[in-house]
Design an enzyme around this catalytic site. Structure first.
Site, mmCIF file in Angstrom:
data_model
loop_
_atom_site.group_PDB
_atom_site.id
_atom_site.type_symbol
_atom_site.label_atom_id
_atom_site.label_comp_id
_atom_site.label_asym_id
_atom_site.label_seq_id
_atom_site.Cartn_x
_atom_site.Cartn_y
_atom_site.Cartn_z
ATOM 1 C CG HIS A 242 -0.238 0.104 2.539
ATOM 2 N ND1 HIS A 242 0.383 1.248 3.001
ATOM 3 C CD2 HIS A 242 -0.039 -0.840 3.495
ATOM 4 C CE1 HIS A 242 0.907 1.024 4.180
ATOM 5 N NE2 HIS A 242 0.682 -0.243 4.505
ATOM 6 C CG ASP A 369 1.493 -19.816 13.107
ATOM 7 O OD1 ASP A 369 1.789 -19.799 14.314
ATOM 8 O OD2 ASP A 369 2.138 -20.447 12.260
ATOM 9 C CB SER A 384 1.833 -3.241 5.390
ATOM 10 O OG SER A 384 0.705 -2.983 6.177
#
Length: 424
Positions: A242, A369, A384
């Site tokens: 992003h 997980d 990210s």
């Protein structure tokens, strides 16, 4: 005779309804199937159509060799498309063998191979010009309150790229020019990728006798993120998934220059419902520079690696998966949380969107997980860009977290990330 006509009607009407239903079901599948797709040289793909549609091969067999599948039923036509050599071709879908309905453009390519990232990186980005983050009034030496910037039409989110034809690179430079040129100044503004010029007269401020326009500006930003991939073929990289936006204005920052550097994770703030977590890290501009940032857009940051960086890469290139190959189900991400080591964590791809245009919300993913959930609570800021791996192929990168459910977030197809390299 009337009874015979009635029997015909009893047969014809259901037949018509059946044909309409078949057309609707087939057309529904056709409309949602991508009109263009990639084939990997040496691999094959099956394409099929049900009655009343049929497939017409408008094809150069030197690129794609179609093989009719004789095991399909009389109501279904199926071909195996074998990719022979790199190039472009197409097939056409027809209604009743006569009316063209849809073209499928086929691009035969070599499958790219990338080194998956997962490294924690520090990002230092210098904006093009200086970004206006606030506009205020100035009280002059006579006690009069005015706003030269507002009168000049300057808005929050604008970038000042020139003053009196001098290229602006820092906020300190703006201060120096205004105090040396105390009369009217010519200002070049960048707004929404368009430039325009305006003029303003600096005001001598009562508080410190310096000349001001009534603006607050920012010329750089820093932060922590995750590297998505290295591309050996052209010495490039992609990260974050992003764009970098200004914290005050929310505007995407334009890049003058920037660096990515090795970072060390200093701590983790767990994510909770309604409150995103965060990876806290440290980095130094003088050490471990990995590459230069050239692009900052909605789909991440991209640039060129330093040649010496190749020696620091531990991983080996693996194939990518194109968007139509990404499946719902098990996968994993690579990210750095503690010990400054890249580790693998299990996730599930909950939904894979069918996209023909670039979009950072390509997948919905869920962290499964238990180790990662215990450490972070889910997806946190700083993760990210973490590469998503499925069936030993890079399929994309983590982009955003669901604020109300940190176990879930969005992922971006790696195919969309690679397209940004064309802009380098």
């Amino acid at each position: 005779m009337d009874r015979l006509d009635g029997n015909k009607k009893n047969i014809i009407f259901p037949l018509i309804l059946f044909i309409i239903l078949m057309v609707f079901l087939s057309l529904n599948q056709i409309l949602f199937y991508p009109s263009n797709f990639k084939l990997i040289k040496g691999e094959n793909k099956t394409i099929s159509a049900s009655f009343p549609f049929s497939i017409e091969i408008n094809n150069n067999e030197e690129i794609v060799k179609p093989i009719f599948n004789e095991q399909t039923s009389s109501l279904k036509q199926s071909y195996n498309l074998n990719a022979v050599s790199i190039g472009k071709t197409n097939v056409q879908l027809k209604l009743l063998g006569l009316i063209p309905v849809k073209n499928y453009d086929i691009d035969v390519v070599d499958r790219p191979r990338l080194v998956p990232g997962g490294d924690a990186i520090g990002v230092s980005l210098n904006t093009k010009g200086v970004l206006v983050v606030a506009i205020t009034d100035v009280i002059d030496t006579d006690g009069k309150r005015t706003s030269p910037a507002k009168d000049a039409g300057i808005k929050i989110g604008d970038s000042i790229i020139k003053i009196n034809d001098e290229k602006i690179i820092s906020s300190e430079q703006v201060v120096n020019i205004l105090n040396n040129e105390t009369k009217k100044v010519n200002i070049t503004i960048s707004r929404n990728n368009a430039e325009f010029k305006t003029t303003a007269v600096p005001i001598k401020a009562l508080q410190d006798n310096s000349y001001r326009l009534g603006i607050w500006v920012r010329d750089k930003t820093t932060g922590i993120g995750t590297l998505s991939y290295y591309n050996y073929d052209n010495q490039s990289f992609g990260a974050l998934g992003h764009g970098i936006t200004d914290v005050d204005t929310g505007k995407l920052l334009t890049v003058e220059n920037g660096l990515i550097m090795q970072a060390k994770v200093a701590g983790i703030q767990q994510g909770k419902q309604g409150k995103p977590g965060e990876i806290k890290g440290v980095f130094y501009k003088t050490d471990d520079v990995l590459g230069n940032i050239k692009i900052n857009n909605e789909l991440g940051i991209y640039g060129n690696m330093k040649k010496s960086t190749k020696k620091q890469i531990e991983g080996k290139p693996i194939p990518i998966a194109f968007k139509e190959e990404v499946k719902e189900g098990k996968a994993h991400i690579l990210t750095t949380l503690d010990d400054n080591k890249i580790k693998k964590y299990d996730i599930e791809i909950v939904k894979a969107e069918s996209q023909n245009k670039e979009n950072q919300k390509s997948m919905i993913i869920k962290i499964t997980d238990p180790v990662l959930l215990n450490k972070t609570g889910g997806i946190v800021q700083g993760m990210s860009g973490s590469p998503i791996i499925q069936n030993n192929k890079i399929v994309g990168a983590v982009t955003h977290v669901f604020v109300n459910n940190p176990k879930k977030g969005y992922g971006l197809y790696i195919e969309w990330m690679l397209k940004q390299e064309d802009k380098l």
